[in-house]
Design a protein around this motif. Structure first.
Motif, short mmCIF file in Angstrom:
data_model
loop_
_atom_site.label_atom_id
_atom_site.label_comp_id
_atom_site.label_asym_id
_atom_site.label_seq_id
_atom_site.Cartn_x
_atom_site.Cartn_y
_atom_site.Cartn_z
N ILE A 358 20.88 0.91 18.32
CA ILE A 358 21.24 0.81 16.91
C ILE A 358 21.44 2.19 16.28
CG2 ILE A 358 20.03 -1.37 16.58
CD1 ILE A 358 17.66 0.19 15.50
N SER A 359 22.20 2.23 15.21
CA SER A 359 22.25 3.48 14.45
C SER A 359 21.94 3.19 12.99
CB SER A 359 23.61 4.19 14.59
OG SER A 359 24.65 3.34 14.22
N PHE A 368 12.61 2.64 8.58
CA PHE A 368 13.08 1.52 9.41
C PHE A 368 12.08 1.23 10.53
CE2 PHE A 368 14.94 0.12 13.38
CZ PHE A 368 15.59 -1.04 13.01
N VAL A 369 11.67 2.28 11.23
CA VAL A 369 10.80 2.10 12.40
C VAL A 369 9.44 1.54 11.96
CG1 VAL A 369 9.54 3.31 14.23
CG2 VAL A 369 11.97 3.79 13.86
N ALA A 370 8.87 2.12 10.90
CA ALA A 370 7.55 1.66 10.46
C ALA A 370 7.60 0.19 10.06
CB ALA A 370 7.07 2.53 9.30
N GLU A 371 8.62 -0.16 9.28
CA GLU A 371 8.71 -1.52 8.76
C GLU A 371 9.02 -2.52 9.88
OE1 GLU A 371 10.84 -1.55 4.88
OE2 GLU A 371 11.76 -3.36 5.69
N LYS A 428 20.83 -4.19 9.21
CA LYS A 428 21.76 -4.45 8.09
C LYS A 428 21.16 -3.95 6.77
CE LYS A 428 24.67 -8.09 6.23
NZ LYS A 428 25.04 -9.50 6.31
N ARG A 429 19.88 -4.27 6.57
CA ARG A 429 19.21 -3.83 5.34
C ARG A 429 19.23 -2.32 5.19
NH1 ARG A 429 14.88 -4.46 2.59
NH2 ARG A 429 13.34 -3.63 4.03
N TYR A 430 19.21 -1.64 6.33
CA TYR A 430 19.18 -0.17 6.31
C TYR A 430 20.58 0.44 6.50
CZ TYR A 430 14.12 0.26 6.06
OH TYR A 430 12.82 0.25 5.62
N LEU A 450 28.13 -11.96 12.40
CA LEU A 450 27.08 -12.03 11.37
C LEU A 450 26.84 -10.67 10.71
CD1 LEU A 450 24.49 -14.17 13.41
CD2 LEU A 450 26.18 -14.98 11.74
N TYR A 451 27.25 -9.61 11.39
CA TYR A 451 26.89 -8.27 10.88
C TYR A 451 28.09 -7.38 10.60
CZ TYR A 451 22.35 -9.97 12.21
OH TYR A 451 21.22 -10.74 12.29
#
Ligand code: FAD
Ligand code: MLT
Ligand code: ZN
Length: 480
Positions: A358-359, A368-371, A428-430, A450-451
């Motif tokens: 992913i990017s 992103f990683v923590a969540e 997607k959120r990020y 979807l994305y």
């Protein structure tokens, strides 16, 4: 032994006329083992080919495509078969041919003044690097599979690798292409031009199209001067926030000298230590993350070393590095890179995991990683994260390994889809992408709609329909 229809038998006879009997392999021969062409690198899929066809030149490729188009037979282009998204192997129908490009491996020309090299698509990446080096230049594309992947496959997937932070991905290294179209016509686009505004950019359309729009038979690629010195450091960092801060410092202090910036989590390095203890992974036990930094200097080694030392000193002062080693020799540097490149193999030894490529904008990666780690731990308690990748490009291999002791097959069966959905929704959120460098292939074809922006997707479908109305080039990959 499989039973062929008469049209299939006729097509195979035609293909043998074009490429020579020895270069058309089928299951008709009882002892034939076509597994190397039918099974993907990660062993996700074992397809069944009607034939494996190995053309020796562009005219043969064009004739093969014409014959297949007339017989309405699908073609799966294949290079080194190192792809990670099931894009280069046939489906299970026994009706598709694999077009293996590996016999077309010549270096056609080097133009030192123009800083270009022209090679055939089946040229193995390492051989291309060696040809550039022998001529006194650098071809900077570099990835763990370089000993067997081909430049055609690199272009087909727009491969990234470990030098993108400075030199860009394969697309940015390419100036011209020779392509056989779905109708068997040859597009002679081997231009070495750096400027050409005569209409649509067909080169960039072909790059990254994963064999669905045309067959790349040759390419003109950019060359660079060899750096005067190259140094590698391995640093322990206390958090992903610290790794991002270190990246900022490295950009500031090294400028264009920053040619590699890779991050690896403790579990990923632990897998290398477990499966390849002889590699002696440094610093990994006392830190959650390690970072590999490469400085390519245009002056000399002393200059590179003093720049590097100043960078690491500043990083330690700011608390974003807790410990570090700088390679003393090229052999040591290669050893550090070898550890990084062994993560893919070490994960495979541990068992199949759910792989993500992913990017995300670099600035948002720590959150992103923590969540996402927390969400995954809630979804599958005990899940193990194999996190590593090209932080310099905002590209993480954010892989999800089964909890200790859980059968990998059962894990994939039960969790692959929900975990993909969870991770991709987060991406997607990020504002990220669900494929940074490996491509879509078959593995992500169901998720893409979807994305991907719907207007972009509609334009992609229109392009595919126009260039390959029969849908014979790698059907079912990229677009379902
Ligand atoms: P293949 O696997 O044979 O094919 C890949 C795709 O390209 C398929 O869709 C195929 O149809 C198409 N294709 C192949 N040749 C042609 C052609 N001539 N014309 C048109 N389409 C074609 N990838 C990265 O991006 N970065 C990495 O760091 C990286 N590291 C890796 C490390 C390991 C250990 C492994 C196993 C893989 C790694 N990969 C990486 C993935 C893979 O190596 C790349 O995707 C590579 O570019 C594939 O090249 P290939 O020749 O093996 O292509
Ligand atoms: C890498 O960066 O090592 C590759 O993309 C391969 C992988 O993701 O395993
Ligand atoms: Zn990668």
């Amino acid at each position: 032994m499989t039973t062929l229809t008469q049209p299939q038998t006729d097509l195979i006879a035609q293909l043998r006329d074009i490429c020579g009997t020895a270069n058309v392999l089928t299951h008709e021969e009882p002892a034939a083992d076509l597994s190397p062409w039918e099974q993907d690198w990660r062993k996700r899929v074992h397809g069944l080919a009607l034939a494996v066809v190995r053309p020796g030149n562009t005219a043969e490729v064009a004739a093969v495509v014409k014959a297949c188009a007339a017989a309405n037979t699908a073609i799966v282009p294949q290079g080194g078969n190192t792809g990670l998204v099931v894009g280069g192997v046939p489906d299970g129908s026994g009706t598709q041919i694999v077009l293996s490009m590996t016999r077309m491996n010549a270096v056609r020309a080097i133009d030192p003044a123009n800083l270009t090299i022209t090679v055939e698509a089946g040229c193995v990446l390492q051989n291309l690097q060696a040809a550039a080096e022998a001529a006194g230049f650098l071809f900077p594309l570099s990835l763990g599979a370089e000993g067997s992947c081909t430049i055609g496959g690199n272009l087909g997937t727009n491969a990234g690798g470990t030098q993108v932070v400075r030199y860009g991905n394969t697309r940015e290294l390419c100036l011209g292409l020779e392509v056989v179209t779905a109708q068997g016509e040859i597009w002679h686009g081997l231009s070495g031009l750096r400027k050409d505004n005569t209409g649509y950019d067909l080169r960039n359309l072909m790059i990254g199209s994963e064999g669905t729009l045309g067959i790349i038979t040759a390419a003109t690629m950019k060359l660079y001067p060899q750096p005067a010195a190259q140094l590698t450091a391995w640093a322990a960092v206390p958090s992903m926030d610290a790794a991002v801060a270190l990246l900022g410092l490295a950009h500031q202090r090294l400028g264009p000298g920053l040619t590699g910036f890779e991050v690896m989590n403790q579990f990923a390095l632990g897998l290398v230590d477990k499966h390849y203890p002889q590699l002696r992974v440094p610093l990994w036990q006392a830190t959650p993350w390690c970072v590999l930094i490469e400085n390519s200097d245009s002056e000399n080694e002393q200059h590179a070393r003093s720049q590097f030392e100043a960078l690491l000193e500043a990083a330690m002062d700011q608390g974003c590095v807790t410990d570090a080693v700088v390679a003393e020799s090229l052999t040591q540097a290669k050893g550090l890179w070898h550890i990084r490149e062994s993560i893919t193999l070490a994960q495979a030894q541990e068992g199949l995991n759910i792989k993500h490529d992913i990017s995300i904008p670099v600035s948002r990666i720590p959150d992103f990683v923590a969540e996402t780690d927390a969400l995954l731990a809630r979804e599958v308690p005990g899940v193990r994260m194999v996190d590593f990748g090209h932080l310099g490009d905002g590209n993480l291999h954010y892989n999800v390994q089964a909890p200790e002791g859980v059968d990998e097959k059962a894990f994939l069966r039960d969790f692959e889809d929900p975990i993909n959905t969870l991770v991709f929704n987060q991406v997607k959120r990020y504002d990220g992408s669900i494929s940074a460098e490996h491509g879509v292939g078959e593995l992500k074809v169901g998720k893409l709609p979807l994305y991907k922006d719907p207007t972009a997707l509609a334009m992609m479908r229109a392009i595919k329909q126009t260039l390959d109305p029969q849908n014979i080039l790698n059907p079912g990959r990229v677009l379902a």
